[in-house]
Write an enzyme that holds these catalytic residues in place. Sequence first.
Site, PDB file in Angstrom:
ATOM      1  N   ASP A 260       0.887  -1.068   0.030  1.00 43.99           N
ATOM      2  CA  ASP A 260      -0.049   0.055   0.075  1.00 43.99           C
ATOM      3  C   ASP A 260       0.875   1.240  -0.057  1.00 43.99           C
ATOM      4  OD1 ASP A 260      -2.183  -1.545   0.156  1.00 43.99           O
ATOM      5  OD2 ASP A 260      -2.533  -1.601   2.419  1.00 43.99           O
ATOM      6  N   TYR A 330       7.109  -8.867   7.603  1.00 44.46           N
ATOM      7  CA  TYR A 330       6.576  -7.249   7.877  1.00 44.46           C
ATOM      8  C   TYR A 330       6.931  -6.909   9.290  1.00 44.46           C
ATOM      9  CZ  TYR A 330       3.018  -8.017   4.095  1.00 44.46           C
ATOM     10  OH  TYR A 330       2.608  -8.110   2.844  1.00 44.46           O
ATOM     11  N   TYR A 401      -3.653  -9.974   4.841  1.00 44.28           N
ATOM     12  CA  TYR A 401      -3.686  -8.466   5.069  1.00 44.28           C
ATOM     13  C   TYR A 401      -3.466  -8.607   6.542  1.00 44.28           C
ATOM     14  CZ  TYR A 401      -6.811  -8.626   0.974  1.00 44.28           C
ATOM     15  OH  TYR A 401      -7.340  -8.690  -0.409  1.00 44.28           O
TER      16      TYR A 401
END
Length: 451
Positions: A260, A330, A401
């Site tokens: 994103d 992440y 997600y």
Amino acid sequence: MNPLLTNLVLNEGGCFRCALRFSGELSINNYLSDTSDYSSFLTKTQNPCTLCLGILNPNSYLNYTHNTILSSNYEFNDYKFQVTLPPIVYLRHEWFLGKCKLSGINPIKIIEIKDVFKWIFSPQLGLVLNKKFNVDSDFRINIDFECFDSEEEVKRFYSEFGCRVKESVQTVFKSVNAERLVACFPNVKSFLAEIKVQCSYAPVYIAGNYMKYSRKISQSPWSVEGDAEVKDSVQDCLSRPIVEVFKSSGCILHSSGREDIDVRMLGRGRPFILEITEAKSALSGFNKINDLHSIINSSNEHVKVSLLKKVGREYFEEIRKGEEGKLKVYSCIIWSQKPISQTDMDYLASLPALELQQKTPIRVMHRRSLKTRQKFILKMQGYYINQHFFQLRLVSSGGTYIKEFVHSDFNRTVPSIKKLLGCKMDILQLDVLGLGWNLEEVEDLLTAEIE
Ligand SMILES: [Zn+2]
């Protein structure tokens, strides 16, 4: 050389190089030998050859070709070329074979016009360009021979023999006898083929990994709902210097997945291919890739690259597979409503791999189909910052997600960090640290010092 065959070629208005071709001559020197006995078209008649249409007489178009290449402003170190011939050439070939048959001559081996053209034209072109022919060159000179004057003859042939336009001349001739073929063309005209020269670079593909250090840069260029305001993008940052180096019309970024706009891409970066379109300059040699590396990295603050290399089209498959199958690492900064402690961090690190059920997140519902996806969190490592904040690093399966895994998306993602630690959670920052095929490959990023 077969004298009967040679005479037949010359008497039918063919050139001496075509006579050599029909005799199966393989010695290049013989094609280059003295042509002073012949006119400028190398034929007895002083008209363009009825078989090759002057194509095997490069003296007549060498200068034109050279000037066209120079004026196209391409920079190149070597070249290859591709030749296309007009249909009439194939028709005349078969017509002449019919003539041979009727004269009781049987050519045993015939050399193709394209081969002879390459033998005699390439050394001459190389000499005037002062460049080498290289079959692997990215720079291609397209040489198209056309003959508009002959179109009527070709059409007549197609209608005479009732064949479809798409059928090749050779296919049609298989079923035509020599008498009929020769009779169909009683007066063979002498046409001169016209040459069209165009240069092009094969698309250039540069692969590498990119790092994105800004939360205000999207991956590809975008405008806000038709708003004229176009934000900077990873593609733009990479394209600007590249377009200059290659004098190209533009670049297209193909990457292994995307993050994103507000997510940074850190660590080892994300694999990509940059497709450089309509380049006018070459990239060759190892040093040039190193140069490219520093040119891109010094051109902007927000996007850097590593591991650049030149690749072929087949590399797209690798990128595509990586997009689907690779694990992602992440790093998140998380706010917790309830006070937390090191014990919570140890608890997260001690958990075995988690299987998630993720319903399509509310924030992407407008563009993704509604379903429940099964995803995995393979490993987590928490770093206590203070009572309400911690950093969480995790390895997940592709397409998970992460924001939803943290705050649960109104319990649409199960389990979640919210559920595991038993209070409201919010994610303040998200960064991607790397991608890899298995846990061993990326595990070190859970503890590595990043920046
Ligand atoms: Zn010829």
